[in-house]
Design a protein around this motif. Structure first.
Motif, short mmCIF file in Angstrom:
data_model
loop_
_atom_site.label_atom_id
_atom_site.label_comp_id
_atom_site.label_asym_id
_atom_site.label_seq_id
_atom_site.Cartn_x
_atom_site.Cartn_y
_atom_site.Cartn_z
N ILE A 50 32.15 -1.14 35.42
CA ILE A 50 31.20 -1.82 36.30
C ILE A 50 31.89 -2.80 37.24
N TYR B 248 27.72 -0.24 39.34
CA TYR B 248 26.28 -0.06 39.51
C TYR B 248 25.98 0.69 40.81
N SER C 185 32.22 -0.92 29.92
CA SER C 185 32.28 -2.23 30.54
C SER C 185 32.45 -3.34 29.52
N LYS D 59 30.96 -6.02 30.14
CA LYS D 59 29.63 -6.66 30.23
C LYS D 59 28.80 -6.15 29.05
N LYS E 5 26.01 -7.99 27.55
CA LYS E 5 24.69 -8.58 27.37
C LYS E 5 23.62 -7.49 27.46
N GLN F 54 20.77 -7.39 28.87
CA GLN F 54 20.20 -7.17 30.20
C GLN F 54 21.14 -6.33 31.08
N GLU F 55 22.46 -6.47 30.89
CA GLU F 55 23.42 -5.67 31.65
C GLU F 55 23.40 -4.22 31.19
N LYS G 252 20.27 -2.68 32.52
CA LYS G 252 20.41 -2.39 33.96
C LYS G 252 21.17 -1.09 34.17
N TYR H 200 26.04 3.78 27.65
CA TYR H 200 26.68 2.52 28.03
C TYR H 200 27.55 2.11 26.84
N THR I 143 30.50 -0.53 25.43
CA THR I 143 31.13 -1.82 25.71
C THR I 143 32.60 -1.81 25.30
#
Length: 118
Positions: free
Chosen positions: A53, A61, A80, A82, A84, A86-87, A90, A99, A101
């Motif tokens: 990301i 994104y 990523s 990122k 969190k 919310q990330e 998204k 996704y 991490t």
């Protein structure tokens, strides 16, 4: 032979994933930023994009939005730092199939890629 595009601005991640997926029999393309990735996607449409990301020029994104707008059948896995909720949400809401991490297990990633492509 399935084509995979790996997009990350960290050379060690690019090299290790490129080696790993070539060893698994995939045709691998690499890009160091989102702009380079979008150029490759237009000339060599992959079945799957492994996408960081946080990158220079164009972030992951935006690359994901571009892929889903122009090549909806291309699978996307975000990798990523990122982490969190919310990330993650998204990334998935933009159409990513997965996704992951950082740090992540390369063995697990290979298994997930195989299951998404089969």
């Amino acid at each position: 032979m399935n084509k995979i595009l790996i997009v990350d601005d960290e050379p060690n991640i690019l090299l290790s994933l490129e080696f790993l997926f070539k060893k698994e029999g995939y045709k691998v393309y690499i890009a160091r930023d989102g702009e380079e990735a979008m150029g490759i996607i237009e000339t060599n449409i992959p079945e799957l994009v492994i996408l960081d990301i946080m990158m220079p020029k164009v972030d992951g994104y935006e690359v994901c939005k571009h892929i889903k707008l122009h090549h909806a059948n291309v699978k996307v896995i975000f990798i990523s730092a990122k982490s969190k909720q919310q990330e993650i949400e998204k990334g998935l809401s933009l159409g990513a199939d997965l996704y992951v991490t950082k740090p992540f297990s390369t063995k697990d990633l290979v298994g997930k890629v195989k299951s998404i492509l089969n």
